[in-house]
Design an enzyme around this catalytic site. Structure first.
Site, short mmCIF file in Angstrom:
data_model
loop_
_atom_site.label_atom_id
_atom_site.label_comp_id
_atom_site.label_asym_id
_atom_site.label_seq_id
_atom_site.Cartn_x
_atom_site.Cartn_y
_atom_site.Cartn_z
N SER A 239 0.84 -1.19 0.00
CA SER A 239 0.00 0.00 0.00
C SER A 239 0.88 1.25 0.00
O SER A 239 1.68 1.43 -0.92
CB SER A 239 -0.96 -0.05 1.20
OG SER A 239 -2.05 0.81 1.02
N HIS B 191 -7.71 -6.00 0.78
CA HIS B 191 -6.53 -5.14 0.79
C HIS B 191 -5.37 -5.77 1.56
O HIS B 191 -4.21 -5.61 1.20
CB HIS B 191 -6.90 -3.78 1.40
CG HIS B 191 -5.81 -2.76 1.25
ND1 HIS B 191 -5.34 -2.35 0.02
CD2 HIS B 191 -5.10 -2.06 2.18
CE1 HIS B 191 -4.38 -1.46 0.20
NE2 HIS B 191 -4.22 -1.27 1.50
#
Length: 244
Positions: free
Chosen positions: A88, A221
């Site tokens: 990320s 995620h």
């Protein structure tokens, strides 16, 4: 304070893997990797300032500055080949650090960009501008262990400042022209990630003149928390390191 946490020093290892955490994350996210990865790889997890055992240090609010600090801290460890893995926000910091290292003549052997849109396609979402509940809601939506910490009022008071800082850092990041990577890049993404699609992750291929690969794994995620063996197997296969 050192920038890296190395759970298992391996002076015999032929390669180092530097792992960069997500927004609101810390080095502890990668704590179990050393036990799972090949003995030929020494894992160093980056500890950003302003959290965990660096809580007393000032936060860094600029992605380019953070990348410069990480790349500078890596310089004394340039005696062995190194690969970068960023998840990320960490993927963008790893990319910028890789550019700096390449410019200085010590390019990493590979960049793994996990769960992230490419540097030139960041979107316009502004989580950092939300109130505390809004920031917490976004963390809960993305999942991961940090979301659990934010449910506790006392922990929230400690954690929210650096979580908000990190969201502001990555949401204000702008890609700059400059050194173009020749480093090979692998983008890895969860097939149900609400933050980045596989098509968006494929854009990482545009930032390098080296070879590029896209891997999709089941999950959201934080797919890598559940699929850690698969992620590590992909890293070892890519780096051509024996698993055992």
């Amino acid at each position: 304070m050192s920038w890296f946490r190395c759970a298992e020093p391996r002076p015999w290892a032929s390669m180092r893997l530097f792992c960069l955490p997500h927004a609101g994350g810390s080095a502890v996210f990668y704590r179990t990797w050393a036990k799972e990865i090949s003995p030929a790889v020494e894992v160093h997890a980056v500890q950003y300032p302003g959290r965990a055992d660096r809580m007393a240090e000032p936060l860094v609010a600029d992605a380019h500055q953070l990348a410069r600090l990480v790349a500078g801290a890596m310089a004394p460890l340039a005696d062995r080949p190194a690969a970068l893995f960023g998840h990320s926000m960490g993927a963008v910091i790893a990319y910028e650090a890789a550019r700096l290292l390449q410019e200085r003549g010590s390019a990493p052997v590979h960049l793994f960009a996990s769960g992230a849109r490419p540097p030139h396609d960041r979107g316009d979402e502004r989580v950092a501008d939300r109130d505390d509940d809004g920031v917490v809601a976004e963390m809960v939506k993305l999942g991961g262990t940090d979301a659990e910490a934010l449910r506790d009022p006392e922990l929230r008071e400690l954690v929210l400042p650096y979580v908000r800082n990190d969201f502001a850092l990555i949401e204000s990041y702008a890609h700059r022209d400059g050194v173009r990577l020749t480093v090979p890049v692998t983008a890895i993404v969860g097939d149900a990630d609400p933050h980045v699609t596989a098509d968006q992750a494929a854009g990482w291929g545009e930032v390098t003149d080296g070879r590029f690969a896209l891997r999709t794994l089941p999950g959201g995620h934080f797919y890598l928390a559940d699929r850690q063996p698969d992620v590590i197997a992909e890293i070892l296969r890519t780096l051509e390191v024996p698993a055992g």
